[in-house]
Design a protein around this motif. Sequence first.
Motif, PDB file in Angstrom:
ATOM      1  N   GLN A 148      26.045  17.969 -43.483  1.00 48.46           N
ATOM      2  CA  GLN A 148      26.044  19.022 -44.490  1.00 48.46           C
ATOM      3  C   GLN A 148      26.967  20.164 -44.087  1.00 48.46           C
ATOM      4  N   ALA A 149      27.018  20.448 -42.793  1.00 47.19           N
ATOM      5  CA  ALA A 149      27.869  21.538 -42.316  1.00 47.19           C
ATOM      6  C   ALA A 149      29.340  21.240 -42.533  1.00 47.19           C
ATOM      7  N   TYR A 150      29.693  19.971 -42.505  1.00 48.08           N
ATOM      8  CA  TYR A 150      31.097  19.607 -42.635  1.00 48.08           C
ATOM      9  C   TYR A 150      31.418  19.030 -44.006  1.00 48.08           C
ATOM     10  N   SER A 151      30.538  19.260 -44.985  1.00 49.56           N
ATOM     11  CA  SER A 151      30.780  18.758 -46.328  1.00 49.56           C
ATOM     12  C   SER A 151      30.401  19.830 -47.329  1.00 49.56           C
ATOM     13  N   GLN A 152      31.348  20.210 -48.172  1.00 43.01           N
ATOM     14  CA  GLN A 152      31.055  21.278 -49.120  1.00 43.01           C
ATOM     15  C   GLN A 152      31.926  21.154 -50.356  1.00 43.01           C
ATOM     16  N   ALA A 153      31.295  21.366 -51.515  1.00 45.44           N
ATOM     17  CA  ALA A 153      32.039  21.396 -52.765  1.00 45.44           C
ATOM     18  C   ALA A 153      32.823  22.691 -52.858  1.00 45.44           C
ATOM     19  N   LYS A 154      34.041  22.601 -53.326  1.00 45.61           N
ATOM     20  CA  LYS A 154      34.869  23.789 -53.566  1.00 45.61           C
ATOM     21  C   LYS A 154      34.739  24.099 -55.059  1.00 45.61           C
ATOM     22  N   VAL A 155      33.899  25.081 -55.368  1.00 45.46           N
ATOM     23  CA  VAL A 155      33.576  25.411 -56.752  1.00 45.46           C
ATOM     24  C   VAL A 155      34.201  26.749 -57.126  1.00 45.46           C
ATOM     25  N   GLU A 156      34.974  26.736 -58.192  1.00 45.63           N
ATOM     26  CA  GLU A 156      35.538  27.983 -58.690  1.00 45.63           C
ATOM     27  C   GLU A 156      34.465  28.731 -59.481  1.00 45.63           C
ATOM     28  N   PRO A 157      34.544  30.056 -59.520  1.00 46.52           N
ATOM     29  CA  PRO A 157      33.468  30.828 -60.171  1.00 46.52           C
ATOM     30  C   PRO A 157      33.364  30.605 -61.673  1.00 46.52           C
ATOM     31  N   TRP A 158      34.335  29.949 -62.286  1.00 48.12           N
ATOM     32  CA  TRP A 158      34.242  29.625 -63.709  1.00 48.12           C
ATOM     33  C   TRP A 158      33.683  28.212 -63.916  1.00 48.12           C
ATOM     34  N   ARG A 173      33.674  34.225 -69.657  1.00 45.92           N
ATOM     35  CA  ARG A 173      33.092  35.319 -68.866  1.00 45.92           C
ATOM     36  C   ARG A 173      31.945  34.755 -68.030  1.00 45.92           C
ATOM     37  N   PRO A 174      32.266  34.047 -66.960  1.00 45.71           N
ATOM     38  CA  PRO A 174      31.228  33.354 -66.195  1.00 45.71           C
ATOM     39  C   PRO A 174      30.506  34.255 -65.208  1.00 45.71           C
ATOM     40  N   HIS A 175      29.408  33.730 -64.680  1.00 44.58           N
ATOM     41  CA  HIS A 175      28.679  34.358 -63.578  1.00 44.58           C
ATOM     42  C   HIS A 175      28.475  33.300 -62.509  1.00 44.58           C
ATOM     43  N   PHE A 176      28.633  33.723 -61.251  1.00 46.43           N
ATOM     44  CA  PHE A 176      28.557  32.794 -60.120  1.00 46.43           C
ATOM     45  C   PHE A 176      27.540  33.301 -59.119  1.00 46.43           C
ATOM     46  N   LYS A 177      26.770  32.387 -58.539  1.00 45.59           N
ATOM     47  CA  LYS A 177      25.874  32.751 -57.439  1.00 45.59           C
ATOM     48  C   LYS A 177      25.609  31.524 -56.575  1.00 45.59           C
ATOM     49  N   ARG A 178      25.202  31.787 -55.343  1.00 47.46           N
ATOM     50  CA  ARG A 178      24.860  30.708 -54.416  1.00 47.46           C
ATOM     51  C   ARG A 178      23.393  30.847 -54.010  1.00 47.46           C
ATOM     52  N   ASN A 179      22.698  29.724 -54.017  1.00 45.88           N
ATOM     53  CA  ASN A 179      21.338  29.645 -53.508  1.00 45.88           C
ATOM     54  C   ASN A 179      21.294  28.533 -52.469  1.00 45.88           C
ATOM     55  N   GLY A 180      21.469  28.904 -51.187  1.00 44.88           N
ATOM     56  CA  GLY A 180      21.491  27.890 -50.132  1.00 44.88           C
ATOM     57  C   GLY A 180      22.674  26.972 -50.293  1.00 44.88           C
ATOM     58  N   ASN A 181      22.395  25.679 -50.459  1.00 46.46           N
ATOM     59  CA  ASN A 181      23.477  24.701 -50.609  1.00 46.46           C
ATOM     60  C   ASN A 181      23.776  24.390 -52.072  1.00 46.46           C
ATOM     61  N   TYR A 193      31.968  38.472 -61.010  1.00 40.27           N
ATOM     62  CA  TYR A 193      31.110  37.472 -60.339  1.00 40.27           C
ATOM     63  C   TYR A 193      31.248  37.684 -58.824  1.00 40.27           C
ATOM     64  N   PRO A 194      30.783  38.857 -58.337  1.00 43.54           N
ATOM     65  CA  PRO A 194      31.099  39.298 -56.971  1.00 43.54           C
ATOM     66  C   PRO A 194      30.531  38.431 -55.854  1.00 43.54           C
ATOM     67  N   ASP A 195      29.572  37.555 -56.148  1.00 38.55           N
ATOM     68  CA  ASP A 195      29.078  36.663 -55.095  1.00 38.55           C
ATOM     69  C   ASP A 195      30.196  35.790 -54.523  1.00 38.55           C
ATOM     70  N   ILE A 196      31.255  35.610 -55.314  1.00 41.61           N
ATOM     71  CA  ILE A 196      32.362  34.767 -54.838  1.00 41.61           C
ATOM     72  C   ILE A 196      33.040  35.382 -53.626  1.00 41.61           C
ATOM     73  N   PHE A 197      32.939  36.707 -53.450  1.00 41.22           N
ATOM     74  CA  PHE A 197      33.577  37.367 -52.312  1.00 41.22           C
ATOM     75  C   PHE A 197      33.017  36.881 -50.973  1.00 41.22           C
ATOM     76  N   GLN A 198      31.802  36.348 -50.984  1.00 39.51           N
ATOM     77  CA  GLN A 198      31.194  35.902 -49.741  1.00 39.51           C
ATOM     78  C   GLN A 198      31.463  34.422 -49.453  1.00 39.51           C
ATOM     79  N   TYR A 238      35.714  45.544 -55.495  1.00 37.19           N
ATOM     80  CA  TYR A 238      36.232  44.345 -54.804  1.00 37.19           C
ATOM     81  C   TYR A 238      36.005  44.467 -53.278  1.00 37.19           C
ATOM     82  N   SER A 239      34.906  45.076 -52.906  1.00 40.79           N
ATOM     83  CA  SER A 239      34.654  45.433 -51.511  1.00 40.79           C
ATOM     84  C   SER A 239      34.785  44.253 -50.551  1.00 40.79           C
TER      85      SER A 239
END
Length: 637
Positions: free
Chosen positions: A10-20, A58-66, A476-481, A514-515
Amino acid sequence: MLLLTTLVNQAYSQAKVEPWGNITGIRKHGQLFDFESSIKVFSDNGKHIISTGKERQRPHFKRNGNIQEVTTSIDSLYLDEQVKDAGSGRIKVNLKLSAHADIVMKGIYFCITLSDKEYSDGFLRMSGASDSLKKFVNANNTYDENNIAGIEFKSISKQLKISFDEPAAVMIKHDTTHGKTELQLYMAIKLNSLHQGDIIEKTYTLKASGQIDRTPVNLTLNTQTQGREFDGLGGNFRLQNPKNDPQVIDYCLQNLRVAFGRVELPWRFWQPNRDIDPIASADSGKLHPAILKAMQMAHRLDSMGAPVILSAWFPPAWAVTGKVNYQPVNGIWGNPLNKTNMDAIYKSIADYIVYLKNKYGVEVKLFSFNESDLGINIRLTGQEHDDFIKGCGAYFAKRGLKTKMLLGDNSDATTYKFIYPALNDAEAKPYIGAISFHSWRGWDNETLQKWADAATQLNVPLIVGEGSIDAAAYSYPDIFQEPTYALQEINLYTRLLAICQPLSILQWQLTSDYSPLIGGGIFGNNEPLHPGQRFWNLKQLSITPGGLYAMPIRSDNVNVSCAALGDNGKNSYAIHLVNNGPTRKVTLNGIPTSVKQIQVYTTNKKKAMKQSGPLVVNNGTVTFKLPATSYITLISR
């Protein structure tokens, strides 16, 4: 052991998801197996297609764990997409669609686009049958099939397997329109129209696999050729949030070497009425709080030795034609300058610069209207921009000001033709102090090179006035992280250093807008204020010694971006590398024999500008490892 294996996968596998919502690949051990997903809605006649994409909704993005979640809408069709990392190059995509009105259409599709170069000579497996992809796609460049439960594409080095939760109609197209060469897989989510209240839910499992490219990389440095000077990282300090801006500004200025600053001229507050004397008004104590804060910000930067760029956004009503537009009207942004008031416009801006100098000791280096090619918020044509540079520049000189005009300050690299009238006008040249563009769009080598060529033609510095990669990210500021965002941003900066050779790249912004920091109540995050990966990238860039010059460096692997800076007289060198792939060995050649050691700094998801080394230089060569998906800086010792 089985649990440990699962965690490592899991650590070495991740989807690259754009915020839209578009998935642009799956990383495995740092290797990106690229493709692009989208949701496409076909009109009832099939001739018009609306797709999810950057700056289209006008999307919204967030992450919950994986799980990465995107909510957005296409007109009355509301989408909720959840992308779950399931390890070993596998992701699960859950799509929930709801109709908020009756929708007349031909169908909704989950679409996967693949590189024709990668897969056209490969194989396809569907419904148990496997054959050359070229045999599946007919003479009309399209293949249709109903009742399909899964499909697999396979090339020499990559495989992509897609499984459906229930059988569906699929269509494969070989798209060559508009100069493209792509393979497109359309998986029907819903055919025919929808009624208000209808809800559809589909789940897809995507698994990417193939060769992990750990081929060693060779870098060749050429210190015999010296380009333009790089002073260092800069920042934008347009003040918009009195509550949250100060903590971010303080942290950034205390922890970064900021070599250049850009501040706002709050022009509409400086002289709201053409017939008043703004200096006299300010001297009498009638200085608007926004003016006071902006001038104090300029003074703070100047006292730290950072040259100041002054830019105007919102004009006073008397300085433009028509009602002042703060939002686009019929798709058009901004207002043109009122040509009958040009002398008053020059005087008003000059008065501000004079007052800033007399009261705060700040000698403004450069002046611009922000993104006047687009109209944010003053709109000019290229010729009007040229005329303004000559008129205002001459007025500044007449007033004894050292402030020069900033050519361009364009909204994007793509609008380079906007600067051509002034670029080729000999009468404008004496007043141009530098050229500027913003890096939101236009990242291809050819476009970036046009800006470098323009700076060479005028023999003036080039400045990236606003540096970052997504102008809509504030929504969709969660994308900054996300590590993918941080890596993409610093990869662009490395390419800008190599191609454009700017005097500075000014981060947008080093405020709460854009902090680059996390928490502190910003974007609703109440964690204690602390640096994120983007901040550490900026700090690592900021340790570049000032006054170095661009030098050619070549990488023999397209997944490793590189830029070199140096000064042979000072025996000082800095090399910036971004590894966009797996861990690999790198050999750097061409280091001057006077350099004996090199200090290494690394930033990635787990490392915050971690120091290692020093590396010992042997006959102008060093060999070391590049960690996967990382930003690495080498500083000579």
